[in-house]
Design an enzyme around this catalytic site. Structure first.
Site, PDB file in Angstrom:
ATOM      1  N   SER A  76     -12.031   1.361  32.060  1.00  0.00           N
ATOM      2  CA  SER A  76     -12.092   0.008  32.598  1.00  0.00           C
ATOM      3  C   SER A  76     -11.682   0.061  34.055  1.00  0.00           C
ATOM      4  O   SER A  76     -11.042   1.036  34.480  1.00  0.00           O
ATOM      5  CB  SER A  76     -11.108  -0.873  31.805  1.00  0.00           C
ATOM      6  OG  SER A  76     -11.003  -2.156  32.379  1.00  0.00           O
TER       7      SER A  76
ATOM      8  N   LYS B  61      -5.937   1.782  28.887  1.00  0.00           N
ATOM      9  CA  LYS B  61      -7.074   2.308  29.661  1.00  0.00           C
ATOM     10  C   LYS B  61      -6.614   3.367  30.657  1.00  0.00           C
ATOM     11  O   LYS B  61      -7.344   4.337  30.903  1.00  0.00           O
ATOM     12  CB  LYS B  61      -7.840   1.161  30.324  1.00  0.00           C
ATOM     13  CG  LYS B  61      -8.543   0.236  29.303  1.00  0.00           C
ATOM     14  CD  LYS B  61      -9.550   1.000  28.419  1.00  0.00           C
ATOM     15  CE  LYS B  61     -10.286   0.099  27.444  1.00  0.00           C
ATOM     16  NZ  LYS B  61     -11.302   0.810  26.632  1.00  0.00           N
TER      17      LYS B  61
ATOM     18  N   TYR C 135      -3.281  -3.786  27.597  1.00  0.00           N
ATOM     19  CA  TYR C 135      -4.636  -3.255  27.780  1.00  0.00           C
ATOM     20  C   TYR C 135      -4.661  -2.210  28.893  1.00  0.00           C
ATOM     21  O   TYR C 135      -5.242  -1.130  28.729  1.00  0.00           O
ATOM     22  CB  TYR C 135      -5.582  -4.415  28.100  1.00  0.00           C
ATOM     23  CG  TYR C 135      -7.021  -4.019  28.292  1.00  0.00           C
ATOM     24  CD1 TYR C 135      -7.858  -3.791  27.198  1.00  0.00           C
ATOM     25  CD2 TYR C 135      -7.559  -3.883  29.574  1.00  0.00           C
ATOM     26  CE1 TYR C 135      -9.192  -3.439  27.387  1.00  0.00           C
ATOM     27  CE2 TYR C 135      -8.879  -3.530  29.767  1.00  0.00           C
ATOM     28  CZ  TYR C 135      -9.697  -3.310  28.669  1.00  0.00           C
ATOM     29  OH  TYR C 135     -11.017  -2.952  28.855  1.00  0.00           O
TER      30      TYR C 135
HETATM   31  N1  NAP Z   1     -16.658  -6.476  28.972  1.00  0.00           N
HETATM   32  C1  NAP Z   1     -16.114  -5.969  30.076  1.00  0.00           C
HETATM   33  O1  NAP Z   1     -16.212  -6.547  31.182  1.00  0.00           O
HETATM   34  C2  NAP Z   1     -15.366  -4.663  30.026  1.00  0.00           C
HETATM   35  C3  NAP Z   1     -14.761  -4.231  31.209  1.00  0.00           C
HETATM   36  C4  NAP Z   1     -14.090  -3.010  31.186  1.00  0.00           C
HETATM   37  C5  NAP Z   1     -14.047  -2.260  30.031  1.00  0.00           C
HETATM   38  N2  NAP Z   1     -14.637  -2.719  28.887  1.00  0.00           N
HETATM   39  C6  NAP Z   1     -14.575  -1.867  27.707  1.00  0.00           C
HETATM   40  O2  NAP Z   1     -15.864  -1.815  27.104  1.00  0.00           O
HETATM   41  C7  NAP Z   1     -15.733  -1.625  25.690  1.00  0.00           C
HETATM   42  C8  NAP Z   1     -16.507  -2.713  24.940  1.00  0.00           C
HETATM   43  O3  NAP Z   1     -15.914  -3.961  25.267  1.00  0.00           O
HETATM   44  P1  NAP Z   1     -16.659  -5.356  25.006  1.00  0.00           P
HETATM   45  O4  NAP Z   1     -16.454  -6.180  26.216  1.00  0.00           O
HETATM   46  O5  NAP Z   1     -18.013  -5.121  24.447  1.00  0.00           O
HETATM   47  O6  NAP Z   1     -15.697  -5.979  23.855  1.00  0.00           O
HETATM   48  P2  NAP Z   1     -16.058  -6.905  22.586  1.00  0.00           P
HETATM   49  O7  NAP Z   1     -17.209  -7.768  22.882  1.00  0.00           O
HETATM   50  O8  NAP Z   1     -14.772  -7.530  22.195  1.00  0.00           O
HETATM   51  O9  NAP Z   1     -16.494  -5.807  21.479  1.00  0.00           O
HETATM   52  C9  NAP Z   1     -15.560  -4.878  21.019  1.00  0.00           C
HETATM   53  C10 NAP Z   1     -16.166  -4.057  19.910  1.00  0.00           C
HETATM   54  O10 NAP Z   1     -15.136  -3.164  19.421  1.00  0.00           O
HETATM   55  C11 NAP Z   1     -15.088  -3.289  18.005  1.00  0.00           C
HETATM   56  N3  NAP Z   1     -13.751  -2.966  17.506  1.00  0.00           N
HETATM   57  C12 NAP Z   1     -12.558  -3.483  17.868  1.00  0.00           C
HETATM   58  N4  NAP Z   1     -11.571  -2.943  17.127  1.00  0.00           N
HETATM   59  C13 NAP Z   1     -12.165  -2.053  16.283  1.00  0.00           C
HETATM   60  C14 NAP Z   1     -11.691  -1.198  15.265  1.00  0.00           C
HETATM   61  N5  NAP Z   1     -10.386  -1.132  14.939  1.00  0.00           N
HETATM   62  N6  NAP Z   1     -12.587  -0.419  14.609  1.00  0.00           N
HETATM   63  C15 NAP Z   1     -13.894  -0.463  14.915  1.00  0.00           C
HETATM   64  N7  NAP Z   1     -14.423  -1.272  15.850  1.00  0.00           N
HETATM   65  C16 NAP Z   1     -13.552  -2.066  16.517  1.00  0.00           C
HETATM   66  C17 NAP Z   1     -15.489  -4.733  17.730  1.00  0.00           C
HETATM   67  O11 NAP Z   1     -16.024  -4.846  16.414  1.00  0.00           O
HETATM   68  P3  NAP Z   1     -15.253  -5.432  15.115  1.00  0.00           P
HETATM   69  O12 NAP Z   1     -14.417  -6.593  15.562  1.00  0.00           O
HETATM   70  O13 NAP Z   1     -16.404  -5.775  14.217  1.00  0.00           O
HETATM   71  O14 NAP Z   1     -14.450  -4.291  14.581  1.00  0.00           O
HETATM   72  C18 NAP Z   1     -16.628  -4.900  18.732  1.00  0.00           C
HETATM   73  O15 NAP Z   1     -17.829  -4.372  18.228  1.00  0.00           O
HETATM   74  C19 NAP Z   1     -14.238  -1.627  25.415  1.00  0.00           C
HETATM   75  O16 NAP Z   1     -13.746  -0.306  25.395  1.00  0.00           O
HETATM   76  C20 NAP Z   1     -13.662  -2.366  26.612  1.00  0.00           C
HETATM   77  O17 NAP Z   1     -12.314  -2.051  26.842  1.00  0.00           O
HETATM   78  C21 NAP Z   1     -15.291  -3.907  28.866  1.00  0.00           C
END
Ligand code: NAP
Length: 226
Positions: A136, A153, A149
């Site tokens: 991130s 990261k 968080y």
């Molecule tokens: N969106 C951004 O701007 C952003 C920025 C920087 C980094 N990131 C990183 O990108 C990645 C995806 O983030 P996102 O924004 O797509 O988040 P999101 O929309 O909240 O999706 C998170 C995913 O992780 C799954 N998850 C959470 N806990 C889990 C567990 N214990 N076992 C299996 N699956 C699990 C959730 O599915 P279930 O709830 O069904 O388990 C969901 O599919 C993450 O690593 C996040 O830190 C995102």
């Protein structure tokens, strides 16, 4: 050439969009998350198998299913599943919530990579493969109210750098900052401000070629989706 790609956290957000995009590009995708198949709110690319990344038994079953489906280990593993804490200064974060974020974001990635690496060392083929951990901007900088968080990261960046020094050729591990994308996670920390950012499917168009570009020479890199 078509790749075999395992992705954690594909029930929504970046994981779901990436799975759809890679499948559209004719790659074989195997994903999973905790949400049961019948409760999925969006189309998920590739195969979907229940997975709780924090649970070693669930990880073991999921990796068995990955190997059965692909008939070998994947070429690319994307450790994407993660959680963010509810905005709060560190002293107001409930202990249970801090532990939950650490479990998903750090222990979950450790178990995902360990399952792959133990199986890879056991295999005769010892094929080239790339491990990608979602980092991130908050793995390279910090902000108030998201200390749990940020802790995880920054931990991912450390895990990747150290693991890179251990991995034998032809394996590679990379920390990937996806940028800022309008997902449920972003809405949780940015509120209405999340609407100013692009959607996951638009992001996946740029992220897929990035993910497919890594090689052994990428080992230990901290990269970003442009
Ligand atoms: N969106 C951004 O701007 C952003 C920025 C920087 C980094 N990131 C990183 O990108 C990645 C995806 O983030 P996102 O924004 O797509 O988040 P999101 O929309 O909240 O999706 C998170 C995913 O992780 C799954 N998850 C959470 N806990 C889990 C567990 N214990 N076992 C299996 N699956 C699990 C959730 O599915 P279930 O709830 O069904 O388990 C969901 O599919 C993450 O690593 C996040 O830190 C995102």
């Amino acid at each position: 050439m078509s790749k075999k790609i395992a992705i954690t956290g594909t029930s929504r957000g970046l994981g779901a969009a990436l799975a759809r995009r890679l499948e559209f590009l004719d790659h074989a995708v195997f994903g999973g998350a905790r949400t049961p198949t019948g409760d999925l709110k969006e189309t998920v690319g590739g195969h979907y198998h229940r997975l709780d990344v924090t649970d070693s038994g669930s990880q073991h079953d999921w990796w068995d299913a990955v190997e059965t489906e692909f008939q070998e280990l994947p070429d690319i593993v994307v450790a994407n599943a993660a959680l963010i804490n509810a905005n709060a200064p560190l002293w107001e974060v409930p202990e249970e919530e801090f532990r939950t974020v650490i479990e998903a974001n750090l222990v979950g990635v450790f178990l995902t990579f360990q399952q792959f690496l133990v199986r890879w060392h056991r295999s005769e083929e010892r094929k080239p493969a790339v491990l990608i951990a979602l980092s991130s901007g908050w793995g390279r900088s910090t902000s108030p109210d998201v200390a749990p968080y940020c802790t995880t990261k920054w931990g991912i960046e450390g895990m990747v750098k150290s693991l890179a020094q251990e991995l034998p050729s032809p394996l590679a591990v990379v920390a990937l900052n996806p940028g800022i994308v309008n997902t449920e996670m972003l809405q949780k920390c940015f509120g209405a401000g999340a609407d100013h950012y692009g959607d996951p499917d638009e992001w996946a168009v740029r992220a897929a070629p990035e993910i497919l570009s890594y090689r052994r020479q990428s080992n230990g890199m901290s990269t970003s989706v442009a």
